[in-house]
Write an enzyme that holds these catalytic residues in place. Sequence first.
Site, mmCIF file in Angstrom:
data_model
loop_
_atom_site.group_PDB
_atom_site.id
_atom_site.type_symbol
_atom_site.label_atom_id
_atom_site.label_comp_id
_atom_site.label_asym_id
_atom_site.label_seq_id
_atom_site.Cartn_x
_atom_site.Cartn_y
_atom_site.Cartn_z
ATOM 1 N N THR A 1 -7.411 6.282 -0.704
ATOM 2 C CA THR A 1 -8.315 5.953 0.084
ATOM 3 C C THR A 1 -9.422 6.931 0.812
ATOM 4 O O THR A 1 -10.632 6.371 0.682
ATOM 5 C CB THR A 1 -7.556 5.375 1.707
ATOM 6 O OG1 THR A 1 -6.430 4.551 1.021
ATOM 7 C CG2 THR A 1 -8.429 4.485 2.223
ATOM 8 N N GLY B 1 1.751 1.488 2.803
ATOM 9 C CA GLY B 1 1.638 2.004 3.811
ATOM 10 C C GLY B 1 0.285 1.638 4.522
ATOM 11 O O GLY B 1 -0.481 0.839 4.147
ATOM 12 N N ASP B 2 0.272 1.983 5.760
ATOM 13 C CA ASP B 2 -1.064 1.970 6.616
ATOM 14 C C ASP B 2 -0.805 2.748 7.744
ATOM 15 O O ASP B 2 -0.130 3.832 7.615
ATOM 16 C CB ASP B 2 -1.040 0.640 7.091
ATOM 17 C CG ASP B 2 -2.499 0.038 7.505
ATOM 18 O OD1 ASP B 2 -3.581 -0.260 6.744
ATOM 19 O OD2 ASP B 2 -2.869 0.182 8.612
ATOM 20 N N SER C 1 -3.045 1.528 -5.605
ATOM 21 C CA SER C 1 -1.811 0.837 -5.496
ATOM 22 C C SER C 1 -1.590 -0.210 -6.650
ATOM 23 O O SER C 1 -0.394 -0.282 -7.157
ATOM 24 C CB SER C 1 -1.593 0.059 -4.119
ATOM 25 O OG SER C 1 -1.169 0.860 -2.964
ATOM 26 N N LYS D 1 -0.671 -8.555 4.649
ATOM 27 C CA LYS D 1 -0.376 -7.357 5.560
ATOM 28 C C LYS D 1 0.683 -7.628 6.407
ATOM 29 O O LYS D 1 1.194 -8.860 6.542
ATOM 30 C CB LYS D 1 -1.790 -7.516 6.601
ATOM 31 C CG LYS D 1 -2.111 -5.787 7.159
ATOM 32 C CD LYS D 1 -2.601 -5.077 6.009
ATOM 33 C CE LYS D 1 -2.866 -3.619 6.469
ATOM 34 N NZ LYS D 1 -3.901 -2.994 5.763
ATOM 35 N N LYS E 1 -11.317 -7.453 0.103
ATOM 36 C CA LYS E 1 -11.048 -5.981 -0.165
ATOM 37 C C LYS E 1 -10.336 -6.285 -1.878
ATOM 38 O O LYS E 1 -10.824 -5.498 -2.590
ATOM 39 C CB LYS E 1 -10.142 -5.217 0.595
ATOM 40 C CG LYS E 1 -10.226 -3.779 0.289
ATOM 41 C CD LYS E 1 -8.912 -2.872 1.185
ATOM 42 C CE LYS E 1 -9.107 -3.207 2.634
ATOM 43 N NZ LYS E 1 -8.532 -2.067 3.297
ATOM 44 N N ASN F 1 -4.090 10.406 6.781
ATOM 45 C CA ASN F 1 -4.144 10.333 5.276
ATOM 46 C C ASN F 1 -5.414 10.007 4.835
ATOM 47 O O ASN F 1 -6.113 10.786 3.935
ATOM 48 C CB ASN F 1 -3.383 9.181 4.758
ATOM 49 C CG ASN F 1 -2.735 9.507 3.587
ATOM 50 O OD1 ASN F 1 -2.458 10.464 3.060
ATOM 51 N ND2 ASN F 1 -2.657 8.391 2.641
ATOM 52 N N LYS G 1 -0.623 -8.521 -1.368
ATOM 53 C CA LYS G 1 -0.732 -7.138 -1.541
ATOM 54 C C LYS G 1 -1.570 -6.625 -0.202
ATOM 55 O O LYS G 1 -2.571 -7.275 0.115
ATOM 56 C CB LYS G 1 -1.475 -6.518 -2.677
ATOM 57 C CG LYS G 1 -1.507 -5.164 -3.012
ATOM 58 C CD LYS G 1 -0.264 -4.536 -3.612
ATOM 59 C CE LYS G 1 -0.024 -3.171 -3.289
ATOM 60 N NZ LYS G 1 0.328 -2.711 -2.263
HETATM 61 N N1 GLU Z 1 -3.270 -0.185 4.048
HETATM 62 C C1 GLU Z 1 -4.042 0.160 2.927
HETATM 63 C C2 GLU Z 1 -5.045 -0.881 2.996
HETATM 64 O O1 GLU Z 1 -5.820 -1.111 4.054
HETATM 65 C C3 GLU Z 1 -3.629 -0.105 1.640
HETATM 66 C C4 GLU Z 1 -2.838 -1.336 1.233
HETATM 67 C C5 GLU Z 1 -2.053 -1.048 -0.138
HETATM 68 O O2 GLU Z 1 -2.051 -0.046 -0.764
HETATM 69 O O3 GLU Z 1 -1.372 -2.139 -0.418
HETATM 70 O O4 GLU Z 1 -6.277 -1.327 2.310
#
Ligand code: GLU
Length: 449
Positions: free
Chosen positions: A212, A168-169, A381, A129, A117, A243, A93
Site C-alpha cells: 500500500t 488486513g486493515d 492481494s 470489507k 478501488k 504499515n 475482496k
Molecule cells: N485494507 C486494504 C485496503 O483498504 C487492503 C485490502 C485487501 O488487501 O484485500 O484496500
Amino acid sequence: MSKVTEYLQSIMTKIEEKNSGESEYLQAIHEFIPTITPFLEKNPAYMEQNILEILLEPERIIQFRVPWQDDQGNWKVNRGFRVQYNSAIGPYKGGLRFHPTVSASVVKFLGFEQIFKNSLTGLPIGGGKGGSDFDPKGKSDNEVMRFCQSFMTELQKYIGPDMDVPAGDIGVGGREIGYLFGAYKRLNGYHTGVLTGKPLSYWGSLVRTEATGYGLVYFVKHLLADQKDSFSGKKVIVSGSGNVAIYAIEKVHELGGKVYTCSDSSGYVYDPDGIDVALLKELKEVKRARLSEYPSARPKATYYAGESVWTSTESYEIALPCATQNEITSELAQNLVTQGVKVVAEGANMPSTLAAVHVYQEHGIQYGPGKAANAGGVAVSALEMAQNSQRLPWTFEQVDQELDKIMATIFETCRDTAKEYAVPGDLLSGANIAGFAKVTQAMISQGLV
Ligand code: GLU
C-alpha cells in the site's frame, strides 16, 4: 435542473433516509454521486436502467457476536461485520479492520470505496470489507488469538477462496491474519487463498507488507512524471505510523524525497533530518511501542503530544495522509495550502473530509483519492491470490514491477477518464467514473441479480 441531476438527487434522498445517522457512509456516497453526472449525461441508458440505485444496495451485510475471554478469565463480547458489497467483477475482496470506531457505517463506507478501488486495479476482485470494534491495542497475544479464533468461527461460514477473501486493515496485520488463517484451516482444511496478507511461509506474497505504501508513492511518481517532475528533493509530510506510512516513507526516501513527519493517535514526530525508517520499524513492528519514544533515539526530533501532524507550520510540497478517515478537515486543508503543498495523495481511506477536498480543488492542489492512490495493497492481494492458485511464489522484483505497472495504469485511467468527461485534472471524478463504468457494465451484462 437536468434530468440526471434530478435522478441523482432522488437517489441521494433515498439513501439518506435508509441509512440515517451513518455519517461516514453518507459522506462517501455524497462524495461519489455528483462526480458521475457527466457519465450519466453521456450514457443515459445507465440512468434508465436505474443501475446506480441497485449498485448502492450492498449485496449482503453480515453482523455477528464475537464472544471471547481475556487473560483474567473474564467473558467479553464485541461486534463483528462483513459487508459483501458487490461481486460483479470478482469474489468480494477487502480488509478487516479491528478498531473501536468500527461500526456498520464505517464498514459500509469502506466496502463501497473498495468496489471502485478494486475495479481500478484491473484485476478480477469485487468489493467487500469487514471488521470489529475490538481494540487489539494493549491486548496480549493470547487475547488477540482467542478473539481472532472466535471471530473466524463465525466468519468462515461466509468466505472462501472464490467467494470472499478478506485481508488486513487498521489493527489487523501479520499476527492477526496468522490466527485468523489458523482458525479457518482448522475448520475447513487448507484453503490457501482464503485470506491475503499471509506470512510468507504459508503462501503469503512478497511485497504485500510494503504494497500500500509503495503503491501510493508509485502513484505520485507517475503523477509527477506526467508533468516532467519527480520526487527528487521534494519535502513530504506523512501522517500515520502503521504499515502504509512506514513503507510510503521508505519508498519516498528511495526515490530521493524526504519525509519529515509521522504520527500516531497521541501526537506527531517532526524530524528535521528526515524520518529514520529503521527506527520507526523497530518501534512499531518489533516493540509495538508508542511514537513518543522516537526522540529518545533521535535527539533533534520533536514529539508534539496531542497535536495533529496537519497543524505543522513547516513547508512541504507533497502530503500523504496515511492514518485514518477524516483526519484532514477543511481548516487543516487550508493549512496545507499555507504550507505550499501541491499534491495530496491518500494512503488511508477517506482521510479528507468533503470540505477538505473542496479546499484542494479551489486551490489547484492535485488530489489523488484513496480509492486510486492506495489501491496497491489490494492489488498485491490479488497477485497473492494468483500465486496461490498457481501454487508458485513470485520473486520480490516480479511483484514489485507488477505493482508499479498497476499504479501507472490506475493513474493513467483516472487522468484519461477525467479528460474524456471534460473534467481534466480531476482524478477523483476520473476514478469514480472509471470504476462505476466498469462495475455497472458487468452488472448490466449479468442481468437483474
Ligand atoms: N485494507 C486494504 C485496503 O483498504 C487492503 C485490502 C485487501 O488487501 O484485500 O484496500
